[in-house]
Structures are given as C-alpha cells and as structure tokens.
Design an enzyme around this catalytic site. Structure first.
Site, PDB file in Angstrom:
ATOM      1  N   ASP A  91      12.993  -8.272 -14.367  1.00 21.83           N
ATOM      2  CA  ASP A  91      14.014  -8.654 -13.702  1.00 21.83           C
ATOM      3  C   ASP A  91      14.413 -10.117 -13.287  1.00 21.83           C
ATOM      4  OD1 ASP A  91      11.534  -7.594 -12.178  1.00 21.83           O
ATOM      5  OD2 ASP A  91      12.687  -8.644 -10.541  1.00 21.83           O
ATOM      6  N   HIS A  92      13.459 -10.856 -13.765  1.00 22.41           N
ATOM      7  CA  HIS A  92      13.110 -12.428 -13.289  1.00 22.41           C
ATOM      8  C   HIS A  92      14.471 -13.226 -13.729  1.00 22.41           C
ATOM      9  CE1 HIS A  92       9.116 -10.520 -13.695  1.00 22.41           C
ATOM     10  NE2 HIS A  92       8.684 -11.556 -13.184  1.00 22.41           N
ATOM     11  N   GLY A 108       0.998  -8.948 -10.955  1.00 23.09           N
ATOM     12  CA  GLY A 108       0.102  -9.797 -12.003  1.00 23.09           C
ATOM     13  C   GLY A 108       0.223 -11.350 -11.697  1.00 23.09           C
ATOM     14  N   GLY A 109       1.170 -11.934 -11.015  1.00 19.85           N
ATOM     15  CA  GLY A 109       1.435 -13.312 -10.800  1.00 19.85           C
ATOM     16  C   GLY A 109       1.951 -13.985 -11.841  1.00 19.85           C
ATOM     17  N   TYR A 159       5.984  -7.573   0.136  1.00 18.38           N
ATOM     18  CA  TYR A 159       5.069  -8.800   0.403  1.00 18.38           C
ATOM     19  C   TYR A 159       4.846  -9.622   1.887  1.00 18.38           C
ATOM     20  CZ  TYR A 159       5.597  -8.458  -4.768  1.00 18.38           C
ATOM     21  OH  TYR A 159       5.861  -8.095  -6.067  1.00 18.38           O
ATOM     22  N   LYS A 191       3.775  -1.807  -4.452  1.00 17.38           N
ATOM     23  CA  LYS A 191       3.414  -2.838  -5.173  1.00 17.38           C
ATOM     24  C   LYS A 191       3.264  -4.112  -4.140  1.00 17.38           C
ATOM     25  CE  LYS A 191       5.214  -6.446  -8.454  1.00 17.38           C
ATOM     26  NZ  LYS A 191       6.472  -6.972  -8.937  1.00 17.38           N
TER      27      LYS A 191
END
Length: 270
Positions: free
Chosen positions: A29-30, A205-206, A149, A180
């Site tokens: 989705d980036h 996963g970064g 996050y 997540k």
C-alpha cells in the site's frame, strides 16, 4: 450474529495459508504514502512472485485491488487497506479513512486493515475511525487487522515495550482480530508485549536496512509473535520471490513453499 460470526471465522482461517495460525503478510500500500513501488507494467509480476513465494496475504488499497487478476490470488488472501496519508501532508501521522468495509466486500477481500498512530495529534479521530470500522466488520463478518503504532509528538520511545503493550491492547479493546505493531527494544522484551495481548501479534518488517531479515523473523517468532508484515524489504529487494520464500520457510517450516506460480493461463483452463 451467527452468520456474521461464521463468516468471520471462515475468512480468518483463510488468512493463514498453512492453517497453522501464523501469518506472512506483504503490504503493498506504500504507493499512496510514498509513491510507486514498481513500474506499472511490473506490478502483476510482483504479485505473482509474492504469491508464489508463499505469502499468506497481500495488503493493497481498493483501487489497486481492482487491477489484480483474481487468479493471481489463488491460495493467497486479499486484505484491503482503508487508511491513508502521504509524505507530503502537513502531518504524516494523521491517517484518514479512504474506504469502507463494503468496498472490501465488493472486491472479494478476506480482511480489511486500518492504521492508527497512538500519540499523534489526530489520535482521537483515528480511534473513532477504528471503532467504526470494527463495528462494520462485526456486521459483515469481516476480519480486521489494525496497524497500530506508538507514533507522534507525544511519543519519546516508540519501541518501549510498555507502550507497545498498551497500543496492542487498545486494538483488542476496540474489536480488532489481528494486530500489527513494531518490534520492541530490547527485542527480548517483545515477549512481554505478546503475553499482554489477547490478539495474535504480528510485527512490521521495517525499511530497507542492513540487518538480516531472517534474523529479524527468527527473533520475532522466538518472542511469540504470530507473524510478519514485510513490505519494503520485499518489493525493494533484488528478488522478491526469494525474499518471501525465505520468510515463509522460517515462519511455516521448511516444508512450506515454493508454491506453483499462479498462472492466468492455467486458471482460465479450469
């Protein structure tokens, strides 16, 4: 309610390709937040490689989902991402809803995902959005993944295990099915996060770093995490299929993939 519960149970089961309660999701989705992740004519090949490598699911926005041939997703789940922001906005941590559960249902999705940044200036609105999507998911029997996050001007240490434990429990309290988040630091304390959570925890996963992705996956699983969500380090790698395969074998065992390549020609012959 019985129908909704049954529908959600069936879809949740499909999210784990090996039926072992573990998940390897590849977020793609980036392109909304950062820009294109690959050339337009290479996107189909990327999907093919991710699925053949053994991903349990891919995460895309609703418009991109329409561009994926259904046959490409044979054996791989589709998660439609409902949140967005861009790197050019006044507040990159301010996520807004750009889709709904009904959109995902029309696209044949197995689950939806929502992004929430706890500690951001728009945290109240994001929490309200998460609650509203969770209610819609209950009505439609749709699993909900929360990408949640500690992130924003009020967060001094986004890898604090106490703070991460808090955010994963927010997800649980608001009706999420899978959460997540980030890997705690020190990594040994990620086990505390997992122990605090009534939900399966998967870790992000970064970015493209120098640390071994295999080591990252192994550490996460040893802490009790139930899966991985790796995007940039898949589509940014020299060989996305091999990268996914390596992760799938760590996550699901050496007897997992490679899977047969999802073939449009083969699917059309069925």
């Amino acid at each position: 309610m019985r129908t909704s519960s049954t529908g959600k149970s069936l879809r949740l089961a499909r999210l784990s390709r090996h039926q072992d309660g573990r998940y390897l999701f590849v977020p793609l989705d980036h392109s909304v937040s950062d820009g294109p992740i690959t050339a337009a004519d290479a996107f189909d090949g990327l999907i093919r490689d991710v699925v053949a490598g053994g991903a349990d699911g891919i995460v895309v926005h609703k418009g991109r989902a329409r561009a994926i041939a259904p046959e490409r997703l044979a054996g791989c789940s589709l998660l439609v991402h409902l949140s967005a922001s861009t790197a050019h906005g006044p507040d990159v941590n301010a996520k807004v809803l750009v889709g709904d559960v009904e959109d995902a249902i029309r696209l044949g999705a197995d689950a939806v995902s929502v992004h929430v940044n706890i500690g951001s200036d728009t945290e109240p609105e994001q929490l309200a959005d998460l609650g509203a999507v969770a209610a819609a998911c209950d009505r439609w029997g749709m699993p909900l993944l929360a990408m949640i996050y500690p992130r924003g001007p009020r967060v001094t240490d986004p890898y604090d295990p106490v703070l991460i434990s808090h955010v994963v429990n927010i997800a649980a309290d608001l009706g999420v099915d899978i959460v997540k988040t980030v890997l705690a630091s020190p990594v040994e304390r990620m086990a505390e996060v997992v122990e605090s959570s009534p939900l399966p925890v998967i870790v992000a996963g970064g970015g493209l770093g120098t640390s071994s992705l295999a080591d990252f996956a192994t550490v996460a699983l040893s802490a009790g995490c139930r899966g991985l969500a790796v995007g940039r380090r898949v589509f940014g790698s020299a060989d996305p299929r091999a990268t996914v395969l390596e992760l799938a074998q760590i996550l699901h065992g050496p007897s997992s993939p490679p899977f047969p390549e999802p073939s449009l020609r083969m699917a059309g012959a069925l």
